[in-house]
Design an enzyme around this catalytic site. Sequence first.
Site, PDB file in Angstrom:
ATOM      1  N   ASP A 107       0.848  -1.202   0.000  1.00  0.00           N
ATOM      2  CA  ASP A 107       0.000   0.000   0.000  1.00  0.00           C
ATOM      3  C   ASP A 107       0.879   1.245   0.000  1.00  0.00           C
ATOM      4  O   ASP A 107       0.400   2.337  -0.282  1.00  0.00           O
ATOM      5  CB  ASP A 107      -0.914   0.012   1.233  1.00  0.00           C
ATOM      6  CG  ASP A 107      -1.844   1.210   1.234  1.00  0.00           C
ATOM      7  OD1 ASP A 107      -2.488   1.450   0.182  1.00  0.00           O
ATOM      8  OD2 ASP A 107      -1.923   1.925   2.253  1.00  0.00           O
TER       9      ASP A 107
ATOM     10  N   HIS B 119      -1.390   4.158  -1.117  1.00  0.00           N
ATOM     11  CA  HIS B 119      -1.422   4.602   0.282  1.00  0.00           C
ATOM     12  C   HIS B 119      -2.866   4.958   0.694  1.00  0.00           C
ATOM     13  O   HIS B 119      -3.175   6.103   1.025  1.00  0.00           O
ATOM     14  CB  HIS B 119      -0.493   5.807   0.502  1.00  0.00           C
ATOM     15  CG  HIS B 119      -0.167   6.036   1.944  1.00  0.00           C
ATOM     16  ND1 HIS B 119       1.036   6.547   2.370  1.00  0.00           N
ATOM     17  CD2 HIS B 119      -0.883   5.811   3.076  1.00  0.00           C
ATOM     18  CE1 HIS B 119       1.054   6.629   3.692  1.00  0.00           C
ATOM     19  NE2 HIS B 119      -0.115   6.197   4.150  1.00  0.00           N
TER      20      HIS B 119
HETATM   21  P1  NAD Z   1       1.720   1.771  17.091  1.00  0.00           P
HETATM   22  O1  NAD Z   1       2.628   2.824  17.628  1.00  0.00           O
HETATM   23  O2  NAD Z   1       0.489   1.411  17.837  1.00  0.00           O
HETATM   24  O3  NAD Z   1       2.560   0.430  16.881  1.00  0.00           O
HETATM   25  C1  NAD Z   1       3.845   0.393  16.342  1.00  0.00           C
HETATM   26  C2  NAD Z   1       4.568  -0.806  16.950  1.00  0.00           C
HETATM   27  O4  NAD Z   1       5.827  -0.930  16.293  1.00  0.00           O
HETATM   28  C3  NAD Z   1       4.856  -0.652  18.452  1.00  0.00           C
HETATM   29  O5  NAD Z   1       4.392  -1.776  19.158  1.00  0.00           O
HETATM   30  C4  NAD Z   1       6.378  -0.544  18.521  1.00  0.00           C
HETATM   31  O6  NAD Z   1       6.945  -1.114  19.702  1.00  0.00           O
HETATM   32  C5  NAD Z   1       6.769  -1.329  17.274  1.00  0.00           C
HETATM   33  N1  NAD Z   1       8.131  -1.055  16.819  1.00  0.00           N
HETATM   34  C6  NAD Z   1       8.790   0.131  16.765  1.00  0.00           C
HETATM   35  N2  NAD Z   1      10.028  -0.058  16.298  1.00  0.00           N
HETATM   36  C7  NAD Z   1      10.152  -1.380  16.046  1.00  0.00           C
HETATM   37  C8  NAD Z   1      11.197  -2.209  15.546  1.00  0.00           C
HETATM   38  N3  NAD Z   1      12.377  -1.679  15.212  1.00  0.00           N
HETATM   39  N4  NAD Z   1      10.967  -3.523  15.394  1.00  0.00           N
HETATM   40  C9  NAD Z   1       9.774  -4.055  15.746  1.00  0.00           C
HETATM   41  N5  NAD Z   1       8.738  -3.342  16.217  1.00  0.00           N
HETATM   42  C10 NAD Z   1       8.934  -2.028  16.370  1.00  0.00           C
HETATM   43  O7  NAD Z   1       1.377   2.229  15.613  1.00  0.00           O
HETATM   44  P2  NAD Z   1       0.168   1.728  14.705  1.00  0.00           P
HETATM   45  O8  NAD Z   1      -1.026   2.587  14.957  1.00  0.00           O
HETATM   46  O9  NAD Z   1       0.031   0.253  14.834  1.00  0.00           O
HETATM   47  O10 NAD Z   1       0.710   2.124  13.244  1.00  0.00           O
HETATM   48  C11 NAD Z   1       1.883   1.534  12.717  1.00  0.00           C
HETATM   49  C12 NAD Z   1       2.332   2.287  11.464  1.00  0.00           C
HETATM   50  O11 NAD Z   1       1.405   2.082  10.423  1.00  0.00           O
HETATM   51  C13 NAD Z   1       2.353   3.830  11.624  1.00  0.00           C
HETATM   52  O12 NAD Z   1       3.549   4.281  12.232  1.00  0.00           O
HETATM   53  C14 NAD Z   1       2.211   4.323  10.213  1.00  0.00           C
HETATM   54  O13 NAD Z   1       3.475   4.561   9.631  1.00  0.00           O
HETATM   55  C15 NAD Z   1       1.535   3.148   9.488  1.00  0.00           C
HETATM   56  N6  NAD Z   1       0.186   3.508   9.002  1.00  0.00           N
HETATM   57  C16 NAD Z   1      -0.079   3.378   7.682  1.00  0.00           C
HETATM   58  C17 NAD Z   1      -1.362   3.684   7.188  1.00  0.00           C
HETATM   59  C18 NAD Z   1      -1.720   3.531   5.738  1.00  0.00           C
HETATM   60  O14 NAD Z   1      -2.705   4.126   5.289  1.00  0.00           O
HETATM   61  N7  NAD Z   1      -1.027   2.722   4.967  1.00  0.00           N
HETATM   62  C19 NAD Z   1      -2.341   4.151   8.074  1.00  0.00           C
HETATM   63  C20 NAD Z   1      -2.028   4.253   9.431  1.00  0.00           C
HETATM   64  C21 NAD Z   1      -0.762   3.932   9.882  1.00  0.00           C
END
Ligand code: NAD
Length: 327
Positions: free
Chosen positions: A256, A293
């Site tokens: 995405d 995206h």
């Molecule tokens: P979140 O903060 O709830 O979860 C992120 C997780 O990643 C946490 O548990 C953290 O400990 C873990 N993490 C951080 N660094 C790490 C590493 N090096 N190795 C393993 N795990 C690691 O965030 P979320 O709400 O679950 O969102 C995650 C990501 O999804 C966002 O940061 C954003 O970039 C992406 N996102 C994309 C879309 C889209 O439309 N495609 C929409 C929303 C979010």
Amino acid sequence: MKICAYEVREDEKKDFARMAEKLQVEIELHDEIPGPDTAALAEGCEGVTMLGMGKIDKELLDMWKSMSVQCISTRTIGYNHIDTDYAKEIGMQVCNAAYPPSGVAEFTLMLMLMCLRNYKQSLWRGQVNDFALQGLQGKEIGSMTVGVIGTGKIGAQVIKYLTGFGCRILAYDMYPNVALKDVVEYVELDELFAKADMITLHTPLLDSTYHLVNAETIAKMKDGVVLINCARGELMDTTALIEGIESGKIGALGLDVVEGERGIAHEDHRIDILSNQQMAYLRQFRNVTMTPHMAFYTDVAVSHMVECGVAGLVEMLRNGDYFTKIK
Ligand code: NAD
């Protein structure tokens, strides 16, 4: 109180109107992407809200600061487009959005199924009346081992949905989620790479996660591995993805997000020459499914995004604090 909203789409306008009324704040709506050339739109505003396609760097933050902008909010979960360290240095507060993880999680499952059932090719073939089954045999999630990297809000929701398929689920996160201990096996990253048939990424883009999937880590994965990315494009090295698809090491890709998508995603480029050569090359493979995206893009999420974007600014301006404040 006056707020400047950038990157405003038509579908957000009713929620901006609702929030302006509810919080008694004046909001100027602009469809422009924030950047040095559009910085002046924030003149006279105390807060600025944006989506994720601008680059909120030192130059832009300084320009806004000189116009008396006090805080900024991104209506996205990810905030890697903002130089938050510099914002903190100049005393400009920043907050991001929170919205239910179900939209992105559902989209992730959709991409998994599209990849596993060769949907892209069956759709393309159907358009020229080719209804043969040859080459379209799929795989079932239930018979697979699925690796989830990043088990925060979205990763955990993906895991919740995956449990319905009956697959084995491996997970990796620096901070394992105890609520998931009965449904996943937390393992080291190398073990996840070695054992998973399909891997999905749900970490933020950080220095530590940049090119998490690269030539070296792909070499550790199973032959024919299916990779899904609904997080950030820069988590994957596109050159390594192309090599992996060409060699057959990667069985399918569901993306995405893609490296260098800024300026391309969320815009109509039908009469342009696409500037991202690798993206254009990668998307033409029969086993690469790319979406622009849009995993976040549901009615529920958009409403929350606008609400967080406006409420976050108002809270920071009125109380100097906000629960999703980043710095
Ligand atoms: P979140 O903060 O709830 O979860 C992120 C997780 O990643 C946490 O548990 C953290 O400990 C873990 N993490 C951080 N660094 C790490 C590493 N090096 N190795 C393993 N795990 C690691 O965030 P979320 O709400 O679950 O969102 C995650 C990501 O999804 C966002 O940061 C954003 O970039 C992406 N996102 C994309 C879309 C889209 O439309 N495609 C929409 C929303 C979010």
